[in-house]
Design a protein around this motif. Structure first.
Motif, short mmCIF file in Angstrom:
data_model
loop_
_atom_site.label_atom_id
_atom_site.label_comp_id
_atom_site.label_asym_id
_atom_site.label_seq_id
_atom_site.Cartn_x
_atom_site.Cartn_y
_atom_site.Cartn_z
N ARG A 98 0.82 -1.22 0.00
CA ARG A 98 0.00 0.00 0.00
C ARG A 98 0.85 1.26 0.00
O ARG A 98 0.47 2.28 -0.59
CB ARG A 98 -0.91 0.02 1.22
N SER A 99 2.00 1.20 0.67
CA SER A 99 2.79 2.42 0.81
C SER A 99 3.42 2.86 -0.50
O SER A 99 3.59 4.06 -0.76
CB SER A 99 3.88 2.23 1.87
N ASP A 100 3.79 1.89 -1.35
CA ASP A 100 4.38 2.24 -2.64
C ASP A 100 4.07 1.12 -3.62
O ASP A 100 4.87 0.21 -3.84
CB ASP A 100 5.89 2.45 -2.50
N ARG A 101 2.91 1.23 -4.21
CA ARG A 101 2.43 0.15 -5.08
C ARG A 101 3.33 -0.03 -6.30
O ARG A 101 3.61 -1.15 -6.73
CB ARG A 101 1.00 0.48 -5.51
N ALA A 102 3.81 1.04 -6.86
CA ALA A 102 4.68 0.95 -8.03
C ALA A 102 5.98 0.23 -7.70
O ALA A 102 6.47 -0.61 -8.47
CB ALA A 102 4.95 2.34 -8.59
N ALA A 103 6.55 0.56 -6.54
CA ALA A 103 7.80 -0.11 -6.13
C ALA A 103 7.54 -1.60 -5.86
O ALA A 103 8.39 -2.45 -6.18
CB ALA A 103 8.36 0.56 -4.88
N TRP A 104 6.39 -1.91 -5.30
CA TRP A 104 6.02 -3.32 -5.06
C TRP A 104 5.99 -4.08 -6.38
O TRP A 104 6.52 -5.19 -6.50
CB TRP A 104 4.66 -3.35 -4.37
#
Length: 415
Positions: free
Chosen positions: A363-369
């Motif tokens: 949730r905090s950084d969906r793109a990085a996930w």
């Protein structure tokens, strides 16, 4: 095993539930199914269908399906009796095995001529610890193999033609807009699913996920699996806060993520659209509180095949089993420290912590996930289409066929 050195004769008894012979036929393995084996060494295939039937007094614990002469061939060493339970993976239940022993003794069938085939690799160890030498135990996982055939890019269409797998345009992390979302599918009512559903509610996660939970209503054909108002003492003692006021929050009507008319089935279909809309999947497996069970089912294979990072709510070593079958397990994103823990009351809180951490990262950084997971995710999708079926052939089917060939040629049965 591409070619067998000897003809394996499989002799079916009973009408339905011959899972293993069917699977070998689907795999194109050279075996002969016959009702008239003559004097050759042969394997009597007895469908169990449900583990507890081995202990039922009616039908002599399924052994009444044997025909005249079968017991004599077993005593003479010309036959082996294969109890086909490759559709299930039960833990050891002493009353059932004691009933099976009595029934075999009553027919004069030596225990060492009997092979129980199930999905649970722990069953042999528990049996030998309790009874010493006796039955043989072989491992064969019917539904995982069935799904592997279905997922395979070349073999799949011939298996479930009435339920085609829609791969059109599917890729993990295809949705690049909106908030993060997770997926958790549940079917039959089991204690770990009840606890997981309530944990989602209490932590506010039910607002962010695609969660199916069929509840206790009449529209759930599997709602009678447990009595949610009377938890076993060990579950009540460990998870009383989660079970408090269960009558106020347990759904009386199935909460589905698919339209009721779609008939989504945990074996026969795969809702690729639901996976395409999500970034994390929480696999709600069949087994959790059952002791002495080590296996995965088709639920895990289908989830792994979609490529999403996952947390496993299942039996011990379920994550390790997926790794053994060739899937990446996202160890750099997901903490699977729960996986080797055998005590359910200790394992479930660890599962909760793993979900919590993974979901916070997602949730905090969906793109990085997505960036961190994409390579493993795409590899898992490719493995399901091209590598899983050969892997199951190597690690499960070929060893079983080697045992059958040895019996055919020498009359010897091995574990």
């Amino acid at each position: 095993m591409s070619q067998l050195s000897s003809e394996i004769l499989l002799v079916p008894r009973g009408e339905a539930g011959h899972f293993l012979p069917a699977a070998l036929g689907w795999m194109g393995k050279r075996t002969t199914v016959t009702h008239h084996p003559g004097e050759a060494n042969h394997v009597l295939c007895l469908p169990v269908l449900d583990f507890v039937r081995l202990g039922f007094p009616d039908a002599n614990g399924r052994l009444d399906l044997l025909q005249p002469g079968d017991a004599e061939n077993l005593r003479a060493g010309r036959a082996a009796l294969l109890l086909d339970l490759s559709n299930e993976g039960p833990g050891l239940h002493a009353p059932t095995f004691e009933a099976l022993h009595r029934n075999l003794d009553g027919l004069g069938i030596p225990r060492d001529r009997v092979i129980l085939v199930s999905q649970n690799r722990m069953l042999r160890l528990d049996y030998e610890r309790l009874y010493g030498e006796g039955l043989r135990f072989w491992t064969f996982e019917f539904f995982p193999l069935q799904v592997a055939l279905w997922l395979d890019a070349e073999a799949g269409p011939r298996l479930f033609p009435q339920h085609p797998l829609d791969r059109t345009g599917y890729a993990p992390f295809a949705r690049d807009f909106g908030p993060a979302r997770f997926l958790c599918q549940n079917a039959a009512l089991r204690w770990h699913r009840v606890l997981l559903y309530r944990w989602f509610q209490l932590n506010g996660m039910d607002r962010h996920g695609l969660i199916s939970f069929h509840g206790i209503g009449a529209d759930n054909p599997k709602a009678g699996g447990i009595n949610v108002f009377h938890a076993p003492p060990e579950i009540e003692a460990a998870f009383a806060p989660l079970l408090a006021d269960v009558g106020d929050w347990i759904p009386r009507q199935a909460r589905r993520i698919d339209p009721p008319a779609a008939g989504t089935d945990m074996v026969m279909t795969l809702d690729t659209r639901a996976y395409a809309d999500c970034d994390l999947t929480i696999i709600s497996e069949t087994d959790f509180f059952e002791g002495g069970v080590e296996r995965v089912t088709e639920k895990s294979l289908k989830a792994a095949a979609t490529g999403l990072p996952f947390v496993m709510v299942g039996a011990p070593r379920a994550v390790a089993r997926l790794s053994e079958l060739g899937f990446h397990t996202f160890g750099s994103l997901i903490d699977h420290d729960y996986d080797p823990v055998t005590e359910p009351a200790e394992r479930l809180p660890r599962v909760f912590r793993s979900i919590e951490r993974a979901w916070a990262d997602c949730r905090s950084d969906r793109a990085a996930w997505h960036r961190r997971a994409r390579e493993q995710a795409e590899a898992n999708v490719a493995h399901a289409r091209h590598g899983l079926l050969p892997q199951l052939d190597r690690v499960m089917v070929a060893p079983l066929l080697e045992r059958l060939v040895r019996f055919t040629e020498t009359g010897a049965l091995v574990h």
